[in-house]
Design a protein around this motif. Structure first.
Motif, mmCIF file in Angstrom:
data_model
loop_
_atom_site.group_PDB
_atom_site.id
_atom_site.type_symbol
_atom_site.label_atom_id
_atom_site.label_comp_id
_atom_site.label_asym_id
_atom_site.label_seq_id
_atom_site.Cartn_x
_atom_site.Cartn_y
_atom_site.Cartn_z
ATOM 1 N N GLN A 1 0.828 -1.204 0.000
ATOM 2 C CA GLN A 1 0.000 0.000 0.000
ATOM 3 C C GLN A 1 0.865 1.258 0.000
ATOM 4 O O GLN A 1 2.021 1.238 0.424
ATOM 5 N N LYS B 1 -1.192 3.842 5.082
ATOM 6 C CA LYS B 1 -1.957 2.684 4.664
ATOM 7 C C LYS B 1 -3.280 2.611 5.424
ATOM 8 O O LYS B 1 -3.563 3.411 6.318
ATOM 9 N N LYS C 1 -8.224 1.988 -0.314
ATOM 10 C CA LYS C 1 -6.788 1.723 -0.291
ATOM 11 C C LYS C 1 -6.133 2.185 -1.597
ATOM 12 O O LYS C 1 -6.778 2.228 -2.632
#
Length: 288
Positions: free
Chosen positions: A112, A116, A124
């Motif tokens: 990510q 995150k 995301k």
């Protein structure tokens, strides 16, 4: 070393399942229940340490310190959530070097963008696969001869679809990861598809009650071909419900006599290993 014990566990036949914990009490409870390893939960650590959701609020130092304390509290190996590694490949090198000075046996690194989010939250964003490959290569470099197990996690299912996540997984394994963790497959068939593609690879699944992945049993995941499974929030959810029930009863009744989920004082002494500390008191003449 914990990393050697974890690698021995990975080499055993069959699936290996464990809860994720967020503090030392959880780690000791898992050991007492008979688990031979544990995970740490960034979600749980953010909640217990900061009272915040898993939105990237935790710093590298906070996560490393939490993992260090948890790993030191029990003799069983810990696979620690290290989020994204907290920066570029150089930051990953520093993170892994610091982890290797602790008793942590393995880490999970995800792809990510920072900050995150929990893998089962919406919204995301992920870095390029090229960037994540370099971060995994950096982690493999920094672990040197420690034996630290690297679990490569991809959150690409939510952004690039399952095929994109699978392609990333191939690259992450080639870069030096020991275990592949495709986060948040959204059906039984998607879990099975990942397992069919990566036959012979150590695969990890993550079960969150109410999350995006179906709540399959360890037996079902083993039949698909998974090697590791984390029950990431089961302890956190159970403990939170127990505290809510206890405090609600205390407020309503002015007493805890009707609380059914309270651990006895004697049972708590066993969990905290009080007798070991009493032995130390006696050994050094501190017992009155």
């Amino acid at each position: 070393m914990g990393s050697n014990r974890l690698r021995a566990i990975l080499e055993q036949p069959g699936i290996q399942a464990a809860p994720a914990v967020y503090d030392c009490i959880g780690a000791m409870a898992a050991q007492q229940a008979g688990f031979n390893f544990i995970f740490s939960s960034g979600f749980g650590i953010a909640a217990s340490l900061l009272g915040k959701p898993d939105f990237g609020y935790l710093t590298a130092g906070e996560m490393i310190d939490a993992a260090k304390r948890i790993a030191a509290s029990v003799p069983i190996p810990l696979i620690a959530d290290m989020d994204t590694g907290y920066g570029n490949p150089l930051n990953v090198v520093r993170t892994v070097e610091e982890i290797c000075q602790t008793r942590v046996a393995g880490i999970i690194l995800e792809d990510q963008e920072w900050p995150k989010k929990c893998g089962h939250f919406d919204g995301k964003r992920i870095v390029s696969s090229e960037e994540q490959v370099e971060k995994i290569r950096a982690a493999a470099y920094a672990r040197a001869d420690s034996g630290l197990v690297i679990v490569a996690r991809t959150d690409a299912r939510a952004i690039e679809g399952l095929e994109g996540a699978i392609r990333r997984g191939e690259r992450y394994l080639a870069a030096g990861a020991d275990v592949l963790f495709v986060e948040a497959p959204q059906s039984r068939e998607e879990l099975a598809q990942v397992a069919r593609h990566f036959q012979g690879v150590a695969l990890m699944a993550n079960i969150i009650e109410g999350g995006k992945t179906p709540n399959l049993s360890v037996t079902e995941l083993e039949a698909m071909g998974y090697k590791l499974v984390a029950f990431a929030l089961s302890g956190l959810f159970s403990a939170t419900q127990a505290v809510l029930d206890c405090f609600a009863t205390l407020k309503a009744d002015g007493s805890t006599q009707n609380v059914n989920s309270t651990l006895s004082f004697e049972a708590y002494k066993e969990v905290i290993r009080l007798s070991e500390h009493e032995h130390l008191e006696n050994r050094f003449g501190l017992k009155r």
